[in-house]
Enzyme design. Structure first.
Site, short mmCIF file in Angstrom:
data_model
loop_
_atom_site.label_atom_id
_atom_site.label_comp_id
_atom_site.label_asym_id
_atom_site.label_seq_id
_atom_site.Cartn_x
_atom_site.Cartn_y
_atom_site.Cartn_z
N ASP A 282 0.88 -1.16 0.00
CA ASP A 282 0.00 0.00 0.00
C ASP A 282 0.93 1.22 0.00
O ASP A 282 2.11 1.10 0.33
CB ASP A 282 -0.88 -0.03 1.25
N ASP B 105 -0.07 4.83 1.19
CA ASP B 105 -0.29 5.70 2.34
C ASP B 105 -0.07 5.00 3.66
O ASP B 105 -0.70 3.98 3.93
CB ASP B 105 -1.73 6.22 2.31
#
Length: 218
Positions: free
Chosen positions: A10, A12
């Site tokens: 991922d 963020d």
């Protein structure tokens, strides 16, 4: 011997932390609509798509708006957010990321980005990490947001590996669920209480080595 061939990340909260910029933009929007959102409320928006986040914010403020107005507000929030992220640089990469990615390369593992953000390519460009990934799956390539596993299963497919050969790195509950639903080993980055569904939990990439992760998978 571990059967793992790929690491899916991922963006963020794993590689950079743009949560503060999302919060500032959403807070500005809420304030213009006549109410406020707290940092605690914003935590619940992590890993949630822009449209779904807006729905949660409007519900929080007790507002019901037309789809047309919601589209306009989501675009406005994104403009404010982009103003903030356009100032990002390699200084915004989280501690330990560069070292971890160096180990990933040495181990010969494939890498993909799995982010619901449509701005992921821009952020990678700003921080100088576009070339760190062999596949980039962002919000423009998927029809379902997390916790649906699509963002990760597409990443695995683009890398030419099976879900069982992948490790997902996530900081959000929705992301951890997406990785698990996709049939992958999931490393949660953050609090063990929050990310209890993950197979392995660590505070951040800084506190991990590739060897530790591969050992946990075997």
């Amino acid at each position: 011997m571990s059967q793992i061939k790929a690491f899916l990340f991922d963006l963020d909260g794993v590689i950079v932390d743009t949560a503060i910029y999302h919060y500032q933009a959403w807070k500005r929007l809420a304030n213009e609509l006549g109410f406020d959102i707290s940092e605690e409320f914003n935590e619940g928006l992590k890993g949630v798509s822009r449209t779904d986040s807006l729905d949660l914010i409007l519900a929080h403020g007790g507002l019901t708006l037309s789809d047309e107005k919601k589209t306009e507000l989501a675009a406005q929030k994104n403009d404010w957010y982009l103003e903030l992220v356009s100032r990002m640089s390699s200084n915004d990469i989280l501690p330990g990321v560069a070292t971890f990615f160096s180990q990933v390369r040495q181990a010969g593992l494939k890498t993909a980005l799995g982010s619901v953000s449509k701005n992921a390519p821009l952020i990678l460009e700003r921080i100088g990490m576009t070339d760190a990934f062999e596949a980039i799956i962002d919000g423009t390539k998927i029809s379902k947001g997390k916790p649906d596993p699509e963002v990760f299963t597409k990443g695995a497919a683009e890398l030419g590996v099976s879900p069982a050969e992948c490790v997902v790195f996530e900081d959000a509950v929705a992301g951890v669920e997406a990785g698990k639903r996709g049939g992958m080993f999931v490393v949660g980055l953050g609090s063990p209480d929050t990310l209890a569904q993950a197979d392995l939990v660590a505070p951040s990439l800084e506190s991990l080595t590739v060897e530790t992760v591969l050992t946990a998978c075997s």
